[in-house]
Design an enzyme around this catalytic site. Structure first.
Site, short mmCIF file in Angstrom:
data_model
loop_
_atom_site.label_atom_id
_atom_site.label_comp_id
_atom_site.label_asym_id
_atom_site.label_seq_id
_atom_site.Cartn_x
_atom_site.Cartn_y
_atom_site.Cartn_z
N SER A 183 96.54 38.69 -3.22
CA SER A 183 95.65 39.81 -2.53
C SER A 183 94.15 39.80 -2.75
O SER A 183 93.50 40.33 -2.06
CB SER A 183 96.15 41.33 -2.75
OG SER A 183 96.20 41.50 -3.99
N HIS A 211 101.07 40.75 2.60
CA HIS A 211 99.85 39.92 3.05
C HIS A 211 99.94 39.13 4.11
O HIS A 211 99.21 38.56 4.77
CB HIS A 211 98.62 39.70 2.33
CG HIS A 211 98.19 41.21 1.24
ND1 HIS A 211 97.26 41.94 1.60
CD2 HIS A 211 98.59 41.20 0.01
CE1 HIS A 211 97.07 42.76 0.70
NE2 HIS A 211 98.02 42.45 -0.14
N LYS A 242 100.04 47.32 6.22
CA LYS A 242 99.10 46.40 6.58
C LYS A 242 99.01 46.07 8.09
O LYS A 242 98.59 46.78 8.94
CB LYS A 242 99.09 45.37 5.51
CG LYS A 242 98.92 46.01 4.00
CD LYS A 242 99.19 44.95 3.07
CE LYS A 242 98.74 45.49 1.70
NZ LYS A 242 99.63 46.56 1.10
#
Length: 393
Positions: A183, A211, A242
């Site tokens: 990240s 991610h 996300k």
């Protein structure tokens, strides 16, 4: 009070080291153009990689879900809080990842943090050993600590070091745990090599694809699709706040693994289930991720990544080598990084400064994150501001 005085001294020390964090208040939906603390800003700081957080279809689905299921779940999953919306979503995740997992089943959690705590504490028994990546997310580190078993940390991206640790281990149960996309750096773990080692030495490979899910791979199936992986040794954690644009997380693995989590994962058993309306909204998110619109958004995001990297012309600061939506600019000193973040903010660009302990000392940075909702001209504006600012820093 001496207790308060101690805290005040601690806060003053954070100020001295340029480490105190600040809350800003967003007054509009998550998007590139936002109003923050009363100011109009161009934001390059969210993890809304596909630009779905305020997508009209998801807003409509959330409203529909609230009308159908109400606002709260009312109980934990194993009491009465497990709704049809939760069940349908879990089935959707299992089907979505079926090309990469054998006999898959999925389990939905309120947050990614809880999902990681659940997996590590439930799968690691007293005779287990956990092999943790040096740059793992805090939730994985905390999960390993809460597992109350042996933990070995291997150097970032070093599959050879991991093999030596696995070879020397006599543990009955071995768990290798890693982020897929890191990240703060934006690089990828060497998952194919790691999976091969796990299969060779009989270890679970727990992949936190926070991610990568929705972004990587032709269909957005994340790191597993990106690397074309398939194995019964995989335990996959996907975060939904996300790229998916809503909230929560899921764990997908062999059905036996998921049933064990239902029976033994305390962060799942002992908490109220998330609002069913969120699961209903996530079904709309999955339709986009798995459809033509999702493919178009991923293609646009890739083009923005290439554009930013080509237009940034940094001499002293360092653009980290990343091909993902996370594009860190390494500055070094905490105070310089925060001055740079403030200078950008004063110009209307919201780019967060990241300092220790989130990143190693001496690697303070500006963490640029791109979204499919950004435009090419907006990325050019940011690159120009960076180039000019560094020249006069």
């Amino acid at each position: 009070m001496e207790l308060l005085a101690n805290l005040e001294r601690g806060l003053q020390e954070l100020d001295r080291q340029s480490l105190r964090r600040r809350l800003r208040v967003a007054e509009t939906p998550c998007a590139p153009r936002m109003k923050v603390d009363g100011r109009d800003m161009l934001a390059f700081c969210s993890n809304d990689y596909l630009g779905l957080a305020s997508h009209p279809r998801l807003v409509e689905a959330l409203q529909e879900g609230a009308a159908r299921y109400g606002v709260g779940s009312g109980a934990s999953h194993l009491i009465s809080g497990h709704s049809r919306a939760h069940a349908l979503l879990e089935e959707r995740f299992a089907d979505f990842l079926s090309p990469h997992l054998e006999s898959p089943r999925a389990l939905y959690f309120c947050t990614g943090y809880m999902a990681n705590l659940a997996v590590l504490t439930a799968l690691a028994g007293h005779e287990a050993e956990i092999f943790s990546e040096e740059l793992n997310h805090a939730s994985l580190i905390d999960g390993a600590r809460l597992a109350r078993t042996g933990v070995k940390v291997y150097a970032h991206g070093d599959a050879d070091a991991l093999e030596q640790l696995l070879k020397a281990s006599t543990a009955t149960t071995k768990l290798v745990v890693t982020d897929s996309v890191f990240s703060m750096d934006g690089d990828l773990a060497p998952l194919p090599k790691m999976l091969k080692l796990c299969e060779q030495y009989g270890a679970w490979l727990i992949v936190d694809d926070a991610h990568g899910f929705g972004v990587l791979g032709q269909h957005g199936r994340g790191a597993l699709e990106h690397f074309n992986l398939r194995s019964p040794y995989l335990v996959y954690v996907g975060t939904l706040g996300k790229a998916a644009g809503v909230g929560g997380a899921f764990v997908a693995a062999h059905a036996t693994v998921i049933e064990w989590l239902v029976q033994r994962a305390r962060p799942y058993i002992y908490t109220t289930a998330a609002a069913p309306a969120l699961s209903h909204a996530l079904m709309a998110s999955m339709d986009i991720i798995d459809g033509e619109e999702g493919a178009q958004r991923r293609a646009h995001l890739r083009s923005l990544i290439g554009q930013l990297r080509s237009e940034l012309n940094l001499q002293r600061w360092k653009l980290f080598p990343s091909n993902t939506a996370i594009q860190p600019v390494i500055i070094g000193a905490n105070d310089e990084a925060m001055r740079a973040a403030k200078a950008l903010y004063d110009q209307g660009f919201w780019v967060p400064g990241i300092r220790p302990p989130t990143v190693p000392a001496g690697t303070a940075r500006l963490r640029v994150t791109l979204s499919a909702s950004h435009t090419g001209p907006e990325v050019s504006q940011l690159a120009s501001a960076f180039n000019l600012m560094e020249a006069f820093a």
